[in-house]
Design a protein around this motif. Structure first.
Motif, PDB file in Angstrom:
ATOM      1  N   ALA A   1       3.029   7.473  -9.041  1.00 24.61           N
ATOM      2  CA  ALA A   1       3.600   8.818  -9.155  1.00 24.61           C
ATOM      3  C   ALA A   1       4.809   8.827 -10.094  1.00 24.61           C
ATOM      4  O   ALA A   1       5.084   9.842 -10.748  1.00 24.61           O
ATOM      5  CB  ALA A   1       3.998   9.351  -7.778  1.00 24.61           C
TER       6      ALA A   1
ATOM      7  N   PRO B   1       1.320   4.000  -4.454  1.00 22.88           N
ATOM      8  CA  PRO B   1       1.317   5.417  -4.857  1.00 22.88           C
ATOM      9  C   PRO B   1       2.666   5.895  -5.389  1.00 22.88           C
ATOM     10  O   PRO B   1       2.722   6.757  -6.268  1.00 22.88           O
ATOM     11  CB  PRO B   1       0.923   6.167  -3.583  1.00 22.88           C
ATOM     12  CG  PRO B   1       1.110   5.217  -2.466  1.00 22.88           C
ATOM     13  CD  PRO B   1       1.000   3.833  -3.029  1.00 22.88           C
TER      14      PRO B   1
ATOM     15  N   ALA C   1      -7.045   4.580  -6.159  1.00 21.32           N
ATOM     16  CA  ALA C   1      -5.647   5.018  -6.121  1.00 21.32           C
ATOM     17  C   ALA C   1      -5.079   5.214  -7.523  1.00 21.32           C
ATOM     18  O   ALA C   1      -4.054   5.871  -7.692  1.00 21.32           O
ATOM     19  CB  ALA C   1      -4.805   4.001  -5.358  1.00 21.32           C
TER      20      ALA C   1
ATOM     21  N   GLN D   1       0.816  -1.217   0.000  1.00 20.12           N
ATOM     22  CA  GLN D   1       0.000   0.000   0.000  1.00 20.12           C
ATOM     23  C   GLN D   1       0.851   1.269   0.000  1.00 20.12           C
ATOM     24  O   GLN D   1       0.370   2.343  -0.344  1.00 20.12           O
ATOM     25  CB  GLN D   1      -0.969  -0.014   1.168  1.00 20.12           C
ATOM     26  CG  GLN D   1      -0.335   0.009   2.535  1.00 20.12           C
ATOM     27  CD  GLN D   1      -1.344  -0.115   3.646  1.00 20.12           C
ATOM     28  OE1 GLN D   1      -2.343   0.606   3.670  1.00 20.12           O
ATOM     29  NE2 GLN D   1      -1.102  -1.021   4.569  1.00 20.12           N
TER      30      GLN D   1
END
Length: 191
Positions: free
Chosen positions: A22, A18, A43, A14
């Motif tokens: 990104a 991201p 997400a 988790q």
């Protein structure tokens, strides 16, 4: 790069998700828990609901996504630290059968690279076999120190060395998406 992240809703998964998104990677985020699918979708990942022990479904999911990289961040650990030893068989199965299934799916999908989570503080026959089959396939083994920080077994106080803050572990994992291959330890330096 297209990354198939097995264990995307786990403690490190988790945090990796991201960071990968990104960095511009397209990520298939695998979980075996239906309730976690909406968060993975929100997400920005392609959620994949699949159990690593269902080889046919896993093969189909990985082939359909056609990743460049398969990353194995799956564990089967209890929520309570005190129960780890009593429930070790489940995590050993993840390191043996789960690893074999993910490697087979990666081969079928013709993924170029495979990265697996391992540990830096203990070796056992199961861990050695887990790492060995990944190395035999030309993959990368990341031996993490004991995680600490929010959501880990050591949320309030760091464990003994080797250790690493969970957020730092995720950040230091990203360069391994493109290689190099071999065995690497991700842990804090001893002071």
């Amino acid at each position: 790069m297209k990354v198939f992240l097995a264990g995307a809703s786990g403690v490190i998964g988790q945090r990796l998700l991201p960071l990968m998104l990104a960095a511009g990677h397209q990520v298939a985020a695998m979980t075996r828990t239906a309730g976690k699918v909406p968060a993975l979708r929100d997400a920005g990942a392609t959620p994949v609901l699949c159990d690593v022990y269902d080889a046919d479904a896993l093969n189909a999911a990985v082939r359909e996504f056609a990743p460049d990289l398969v990353m194995h961040q799956l564990t089967d650990l209890p929520d309570e630290f005190e129960r780890i030893a009593a429930l070790a068989a489940a995590n050993n199965r993840m390191r043996s059968e789960g690893t074999q299934n993910l490697l087979a799916a990666a081969r079928l999908a013709e993924a170029h690279h495979f990265v697996v989570q391992s540990i830096a503080w203990r070796m056992s026959p199961v861990i050695a076999a887990h790492e060995g089959c990944v190395l035999d396939a030309g993959g990368t083994v990341l031996r993490y120190g004991q995680f600490y920080g929010p959501g880990t077994y050591f949320g309030n106080e760091p464990p003994p060395h080797p250790r690493i803050h969970i957020d730092e572990a995720a950040r230091r994992t990203l360069p391994f998406l493109a290689g190099p291959r071999g065995v690497f330890t991700i842990a804090e330096s001893y002071d």
